[in-house]
Design an enzyme around this catalytic site. Structure first.
Site, PDB file in Angstrom:
ATOM      1  N   ASP A 106     -17.208  -3.841 -11.960  1.00  0.00           N
ATOM      2  CA  ASP A 106     -17.268  -2.995 -10.767  1.00  0.00           C
ATOM      3  C   ASP A 106     -16.439  -3.614  -9.647  1.00  0.00           C
ATOM      4  O   ASP A 106     -16.194  -4.816  -9.642  1.00  0.00           O
ATOM      5  CB  ASP A 106     -18.724  -2.874 -10.276  1.00  0.00           C
ATOM      6  CG  ASP A 106     -19.610  -2.169 -11.278  1.00  0.00           C
ATOM      7  OD1 ASP A 106     -19.077  -1.431 -12.128  1.00  0.00           O
ATOM      8  OD2 ASP A 106     -20.839  -2.379 -11.221  1.00  0.00           O
TER       9      ASP A 106
HETATM   10  N1  URA Z   1     -22.820  -4.485 -15.074  1.00  0.00           N
HETATM   11  C1  URA Z   1     -22.693  -3.947 -13.839  1.00  0.00           C
HETATM   12  O1  URA Z   1     -23.603  -3.339 -13.327  1.00  0.00           O
HETATM   13  N2  URA Z   1     -21.532  -4.098 -13.222  1.00  0.00           N
HETATM   14  C2  URA Z   1     -20.478  -4.789 -13.729  1.00  0.00           C
HETATM   15  O2  URA Z   1     -19.447  -4.908 -13.089  1.00  0.00           O
HETATM   16  C3  URA Z   1     -20.636  -5.343 -15.016  1.00  0.00           C
HETATM   17  C4  URA Z   1     -21.815  -5.173 -15.675  1.00  0.00           C
END
Ligand code: URA
Length: 248
Positions: A106
């Site tokens: 993310d």
């Molecule tokens: N899980 C999440 O919620 N975000 C990420 O970036 C990776 C795994």
């Protein structure tokens, strides 16, 4: 004999300039193929068998490239984006056009991200059937249920009814903000955040520490990267080659 590619692409892939810069260099007689000056940059060469030099320096063609990036917050895991900087924008000297991130973190997640042009390896690492372990460090706000470890270990159902596979939770510190390590084998959208949400908590910081046998180099600050070592490449390839479709 390997697959032939254009001379300008060969040199551009190796970061020797744009195609027009390479054309200019060729016009000036700075490029040689197998000891002969070559002015036609659209001609094809064999990246393995042909000997290409620029200004008398041998240019070796690396077919596959692998970089470990400590992704900072605020950049997107994509090859291009209209609004935000991408993880590829962080690779300064590397001009290769065909690199891409293996999977996504993310925008506000930090940590290990593999960048490569090796689609086959990427596919193996991302295939849901392969169950590659990914370990995250997270700071989590809220009270963790007493049986959080067991709930994660059993395999839980997220709020929107999506089932997730069993995961390993390690609680390093409890308090109003907990510090935890979570190992999951999938890569569903916002998975870690949604798993904690299902426990009534909120992830306020997330960092990926490892992916299969690859561990984030602790000397890399957010935004920094380095090529993988030969040992790391071998470990990544062999771990997946040895794994069956069920990850065993
Ligand atoms: N899980 C999440 O919620 N975000 C990420 O970036 C990776 C795994």
């Amino acid at each position: 004999m390997g697959k032939q590619i254009r001379l300008d692409r060969f040199l551009a892939d190796m970061g020797k300039g744009s195609r027009s810069q390479i054309r200019q260099a060729a016009k000036k007689g700075r490029i040689q193929v197998n000891g002969q000056i070559e002015k036609q940059t659209e001609r094809k060469v064999d990246p393995i068998d042909d000997i290409v030099t620029l200004d008398g320096n041998l240019v070796l063609y690396q077919i596959w490239e692998y970089f470990m990036l400590n992704k900072p917050q605020g950049v997107v895991s994509a090859t291009e984006d209209r609004r935000y900087r991408t993880v590829l924008d962080l690779l300064q000297g590397e001009k290769r056009k065909d690199l891409f991130p293996v999977g996504r973190l993310d925008m506000d997640t930090e940590g290990l991200l593999l960048l490569t042009n090796d689609g086959e390896l990427a596919h193996k690492l991302l295939s849901p059937k392969k169950h590659v372990d990914k370990t995250y460090f997270a700071r989590v706000e809220g009270k963790l249920p007493k049986d959080a470890i067991e709930q994660m270990a059993r395999g839980m159902v997220l709020k929107d009814q999506t089932p997730v596979r069993p995961a390993k939770l390690m609680i390093a510190k409890t308090g109003s903000v907990n510090e935890v390590y979570l190992t999951i084998q999938e890569g569903k959208f916002h998975q870690v955040k949604r798993m904690f949400e299902s426990l009534g908590c909120r992830v306020i910081y997330l960092k990926r520490l490892s992916m299969g046998p690859l561990t984030l180099d602790s000397t890399l600050k957010p935004g920094e990267y380095r090529p993988l070592t030969q040992e790391e490449i071998t470990a990544l390839k062999s771990s997946r080659e040895n794994a069956g479709e069920d990850g065993q």
